[in-house]
Design an enzyme around this catalytic site. Structure first.
Site, PDB file in Angstrom:
ATOM      1  N   GLU A  35       0.689  -8.151   0.989  1.00 39.06           N
ATOM      2  CA  GLU A  35       0.682  -8.860   2.259  1.00 39.06           C
ATOM      3  C   GLU A  35       1.558  -8.030   3.202  1.00 39.06           C
ATOM      4  O   GLU A  35       2.708  -7.744   2.873  1.00 39.06           O
ATOM      5  CB  GLU A  35       1.269 -10.265   2.077  1.00 39.06           C
ATOM      6  N   ARG A 262       6.565 -10.568 -13.217  1.00 44.06           N
ATOM      7  CA  ARG A 262       7.138  -9.808 -12.102  1.00 44.06           C
ATOM      8  C   ARG A 262       8.234  -8.900 -12.616  1.00 44.06           C
ATOM      9  O   ARG A 262       8.921  -9.233 -13.572  1.00 44.06           O
ATOM     10  CB  ARG A 262       7.826 -10.761 -11.104  1.00 44.06           C
ATOM     11  N   LYS A 272      10.515 -10.190  -0.455  1.00 47.28           N
ATOM     12  CA  LYS A 272      10.485  -9.631   0.899  1.00 47.28           C
ATOM     13  C   LYS A 272      11.192 -10.553   1.891  1.00 47.28           C
ATOM     14  O   LYS A 272      11.827 -10.097   2.828  1.00 47.28           O
ATOM     15  CB  LYS A 272       9.033  -9.416   1.334  1.00 47.28           C
TER      16      LYS A 272
HETATM   17  P1  ATP Z   1       7.493 -11.001  -2.365  1.00 44.06           P
HETATM   18  O1  ATP Z   1       7.860 -12.287  -3.017  1.00 44.06           O
HETATM   19  O2  ATP Z   1       8.463  -9.903  -2.582  1.00 44.06           O
HETATM   20  O3  ATP Z   1       7.115 -11.155  -0.933  1.00 44.06           O
HETATM   21  P2  ATP Z   1       4.756 -10.998  -2.977  1.00 44.06           P
HETATM   22  O4  ATP Z   1       4.177 -11.190  -4.319  1.00 44.06           O
HETATM   23  O5  ATP Z   1       4.628 -12.092  -2.006  1.00 44.06           O
HETATM   24  O6  ATP Z   1       6.225 -10.530  -3.155  1.00 44.06           O
HETATM   25  P3  ATP Z   1       2.714  -9.288  -2.051  1.00 44.06           P
HETATM   26  O7  ATP Z   1       2.715  -8.363  -0.906  1.00 44.06           O
HETATM   27  O8  ATP Z   1       1.887 -10.499  -1.969  1.00 44.06           O
HETATM   28  O9  ATP Z   1       4.203  -9.687  -2.318  1.00 44.06           O
HETATM   29  O10 ATP Z   1       2.428  -8.503  -3.391  1.00 44.06           O
HETATM   30  C1  ATP Z   1       1.457  -7.507  -3.550  1.00 44.06           C
HETATM   31  C2  ATP Z   1       1.204  -7.330  -5.018  1.00 44.06           C
HETATM   32  O11 ATP Z   1       2.390  -6.887  -5.662  1.00 44.06           O
HETATM   33  C3  ATP Z   1       0.798  -8.633  -5.677  1.00 44.06           C
HETATM   34  O12 ATP Z   1      -0.230  -8.364  -6.588  1.00 44.06           O
HETATM   35  C4  ATP Z   1       2.040  -9.069  -6.376  1.00 44.06           C
HETATM   36  O13 ATP Z   1       1.753  -9.861  -7.485  1.00 44.06           O
HETATM   37  C5  ATP Z   1       2.715  -7.746  -6.726  1.00 44.06           C
HETATM   38  N1  ATP Z   1       4.162  -7.908  -6.820  1.00 44.06           N
HETATM   39  C6  ATP Z   1       4.986  -8.383  -5.865  1.00 44.06           C
HETATM   40  N2  ATP Z   1       6.253  -8.434  -6.313  1.00 44.06           N
HETATM   41  C7  ATP Z   1       6.221  -7.978  -7.584  1.00 44.06           C
HETATM   42  C8  ATP Z   1       7.213  -7.796  -8.596  1.00 44.06           C
HETATM   43  N3  ATP Z   1       8.478  -8.101  -8.381  1.00 44.06           N
HETATM   44  N4  ATP Z   1       6.818  -7.297  -9.780  1.00 44.06           N
HETATM   45  C9  ATP Z   1       5.532  -6.989 -10.004  1.00 44.06           C
HETATM   46  N5  ATP Z   1       4.558  -7.132  -9.106  1.00 44.06           N
HETATM   47  C10 ATP Z   1       4.884  -7.629  -7.904  1.00 44.06           C
HETATM   48 MG    MG Z   2       3.213 -12.938  -1.022  1.00 47.11          MG
END
Ligand code: ATP
Ligand code: MG
Length: 560
Positions: A35, A262, A272
């Site tokens: 995202e 994660r 983020k």
């Molecule tokens: P955040 O909580 O940091 O905003 P998010 O999952 O909302 O993380 P996205 O941009 O939606 O962030 O994530 C893109 C991809 O990266 C998704 O497939 C997500 O599952 C993966 N991802 C995000 N954070 C992690 C993590 N800490 N470990 C492994 N994969 C991750």
């Molecule tokens: Mg997200």
């Protein structure tokens, strides 16, 4: 293909099973779906390395899909930064895609759902809807609008789209069941009214699709074979499949969602939203602050793509939540830089040393090895003269036997140079040492082959020649948080654990003259100190260095 491999991770096992039960290997396709609401962090790197790694392993394409359904938080700046980081890590995506490209298709499918009697417009507020949701042990209550006619739903949904309703006044919900044991199946919202401009579609839309509705259908549109996400989406899988059932057509590939844990890293936070707070509140100096766990922060700090990929590989992927020790990441960069980084001398906290028996005005060019770990690294010239800087902490007037550095009446070797003996000190009015006077053994030059050059003394210290030294600013970083898991405390905010000493700036450092031409990003081992790189803040007047990682982990010792 898997025979020569030691062991497959559980995602690879799933793929292997799918292949052996008939999935055409040419149909394999993966995606990384960020995202664009922030910069990528080391947790994302786990997902990137996993998805793109599978792509490499199976020679399958990997899409980069921006999951941009929330116009309130998303920006082009983030899209650009994300692309840059993935490329820097060394991966190539097949197609650059945006969920927003599917807004029309998603809308058309929503109409289809309404026509099938599987979606309805709800006029209630989100609070009312939440109240009716029930609990895992208590059935939900049907919305009074649940059994609207198809015609009425179509008409209302059209009005939502046209912007005739206020934000929060109407939603479109899937009509599944208010008694489902999986709470996510209790008539989930698929569209909401949002009168915000979108970074790609501008003001075209007054309604935006929700994550669950968007994600699976986007996978389907792109014909992604394995949609790998993190564990918190496990319960969403049922809904993912339900949504697919509604639009699935024969002979098409049916995407499969699978989940892994994660990546969490000790002594930092990985969301983020929280990282954005650190940036917005000025706790760090931007997303690429070298203390941040972002890819851009790690890059600026001196981490290499290889060190991050090696780290992701060793840390592996897990089925259960866990915390990876940050020391593992540090291990990988140290390991790499030990092999690749040029050795140089730098004095971070200088005190003047005068060799009283060395002729005034004399200059010698000494030869120093660039990297003992790499026989092809060659050597360089280092100027030597009567007045040098040494590290203030490398000298004590008196010290016990365990102090192997310079003390009065004792000898040490100046690295790649001579053996010296300290004789006296000059102090200022506050009693601070401003000069150390010593004598040198003229025959003891390193590598000269004389008996004296082979003489063994206990300690070796680094130095720079004052006349030749380049001034530098050196930034020493420590962990950004004092707690191993700063966001795991129920009664405390993660910011309560900010380490007040996470950045120490030494603005009176000196480096050997060979560094004059160093460019942003160049990496060095400052001998006896650690690995450093040239920061983008460097100017022709003053070099600025970041400490990537110290040679030894003094932190562990102090705090254990
Ligand atoms: P955040 O909580 O940091 O905003 P998010 O999952 O909302 O993380 P996205 O941009 O939606 O962030 O994530 C893109 C991809 O990266 C998704 O497939 C997500 O599952 C993966 N991802 C995000 N954070 C992690 C993590 N800490 N470990 C492994 N994969 C991750
Ligand atoms: Mg997200």
């Amino acid at each position: 293909m898997s025979e020569e491999k030691k062991s497959l991770n559980f995602i690879e096992q799933i793929i292997e099973e799918d292949l052996s039960s008939g999935l055409n290997p040419e149909k394999l396709r993966f995606r990384f779906p960020p995202e664009p609401n922030g910069y990528l962090h080391i947790g994302h790197a786990a997902s990137i390395c996993l998805n793109f790694g599978l792509g490499e392993e199976y020679h399958a394409p990997v899409n980069l899909r921006f999951d941009d359904t929330n116009p309130a938080k998303e920006e082009q700046e983030y899209v650009d930064a994300i692309k840059k980081d993935i490329q820097w890590l060394g991966f190539k995506w097949d197609k650059e895609l945006y969920s927003s490209d599917y807004f029309q298709q998603l809308y058309d499918w929503a109409i289809l759902l309404i026509k099938k009697g599987k979606a309805y417009v709800d006029d209630q507020t989100s609070a009312e809807i939440a109240e009716q949701k029930g609990t895992p042990i208590k059935d939900g209550v049907d919305s009074p609008y649940r059994n609207r006619s198809v015609e009425e739903n179509l008409e209302l949904f059209e009005k939502m789209k046209k912007g005739e309703f206020d934000e929060g006044s109407h939603v479109l919900r899937a009509k599944i069941s208010m008694k489902a044991t999986n709470m996510l199946m209790r008539d989930p919202i698929i569209y909401r009214v949002l009168k915000k401009s979108h970074h790609r579609t501008g003001s075209d839309w007054n309604i935006y699709p929700m994550y669950d509705w968007t994600h699976g259908e986007s996978d389907y549109i792109e014909q992604v074979s394995h949609s790998i996400c993190t564990l918190e989406f496990k319960h969403h899988r049922e809904l993912y499949d339900w949504f697919l059932d509604q639009v699935y057509e024969d002979k098409k590939l049916r995407p499969k969602q699978r989940e892994f844990a994660r990546r969490n890293l000790s002594y930092t936070v990985m969301s983020k939203r929280k990282l954005l707070q650190l940036v917005e509140e000025g706790i760090v100096n931007g997303w690429d602050d070298p203390r941040m766990p972002t890819i851009s922060g790690l890059r600026r700090r001196g981490y290499t793509p290889k060190s991050i990929r090696d780290f992701s590989e060793t840390a592996g992927i897990a089925k259960r939540d866990n915390v990876t020790d940050i020391a593992l990441l540090e291990f990988h960069i140290k390991n790499e830089l030990n092999r690749t980084a040029q050795r140089v001398m730098a004095v971070l906290d200088p005190v003047k040393l005068v060799i009283t028996n060395y002729p005034e005005g004399k200059e010698e060019i000494l030869i120093a090895e660039n990297n003992p770990e790499d026989e092809n690294a060659g050597s360089r010239e280092v100027p030597f003269s009567r007045e040098l800087y040494i590290e203030r902490e490398d000298f004590r007037e008196q010290a016990n036997k365990k102090f192997f550095r310079l003390k009065l009446d004792k000898e040490v070797r100046l690295k790649s140079a001579y053996i010296i003996k300290a004789n006296s000190v000059v102090k200022d009015e506050n009693g601070e040492i401003i000069e150390i006077h010593c004598t040198y053994d003229e025959d003891s030059r390193s590598g000269s082959g004389t008996e004296a050059s082979k003489r063994r003394v206990k300690g070796t210290i680094h130095w720079v020649s004052i006349d030749h030294a380049e001034p530098a600013e050196v930034r020493l970083y420590d962990r950004l948080f004092t707690d191993e898991a700063p966001d795991s405390h129920k009664d405390k905010d993660f910011k309560d654990f900010i380490n007040p000493d996470s950045l120490k700036i030494l603005d009176n450092a000196f480096v050997e003259p060979s560094l004059k031409k160093a460019k942003t990003g160049d990496q060095f081992q400052f001998q006896r100190l650690g690995y450093f790189n040239v920061d983008k803040d460097s100017t022709s007047e003053k070099l600025v260095f970041n400490r990537t990682v110290p040679l030894r982990d003094s932190w562990a010792k102090q705090n254990k």
